[in-house]
Scaffold this active site. Structure first.
Site: not given
Length: 197
Positions: A152, A168
């Protein structure tokens, strides 16, 4: 006897202070998650972490994403011994992982719902945050398999090249938008912790 009591009292006080400091340290905001902070687009990435075409030997098919957490790079295989290399932020100690997954979903300006285990570690986080410039997921997200992890964007471009996330992989918003436009749902993603020999 008075000295002994005084010593015991001082030890109890010191241990209480240590416990309160460690508890307050554990409750400090994670530098990687700052909901509501607007990205500082004037942050200049170290040349090592700027998007660039590089020579890259692999037997993986063009279109495959290879993430090297040790190098803090994400490679999008182009074929003919080349790859697009992006600088990334990765999971901090205890939150790094490796594996083979596929992109199962993509979202522009994604909403953010921190998972319960993240809320338990960081109770100050919002339970939900609508997508937008202050959202820690940034401009785009690509969801990895059935995990809670994503590739992301970020509202903290200064964290690229560091290990601060909860697992992440983050890119600056311009780079994640570029990558998002290049890969479809179903793209193979290989996450490696150590460089290949």
């Amino acid at each position: 006897m008075t000295r002994f009591r005084h010593l015991i009292w001082m030890l109890m006080l010191a241990s209480g202070l240590i416990l309160s400091v460690s508890h307050s340290y554990a409750q400090q905001p994670d530098v990687g998650d700052q909901p509501g902070l607007l990205a500082d687009d004037s942050v200049e990435l170290d040349p090592e972490y700027r998007k660039t075409m590089v020579l890259y030997r692999t037997t993986e098919a063009p279109g495959t994403i290879i993430i090297s957490t040790a190098e803090r790079h994400l490679y999008l295989v182009q074929g003919n011994g080349r790859a697009l290399r992006y600088g990334i932020g990765v999971g901090r100690d205890g939150f790094q992982w490796q594996g083979l997954v596929n992109i199962t979903r993509k979202a522009e300006w994604p909403d953010w719902t921190p998972p319960p285990e993240m809320i338990a570690r960081q109770p100050y986080l919002p339970r939900f945050m609508a997508g937008g410039p202050g959202n820690p997921l940034g401009a785009r997200a690509m969801y990895l398999g059935t995990t809670v992890y994503r590739i992301h964007g970020t509202n903290r471009p200064d964290t690229i090249g560091t290990a601060v996330s909860s697992g992440c992989f983050r890119l600056v918003n311009a780079d994640v938008a570029d990558l998002y436009g290049r890969v479809p749902v179903g793209t193979k993603v290989i996450i490696r912790q150590k460089p290949e020999l």
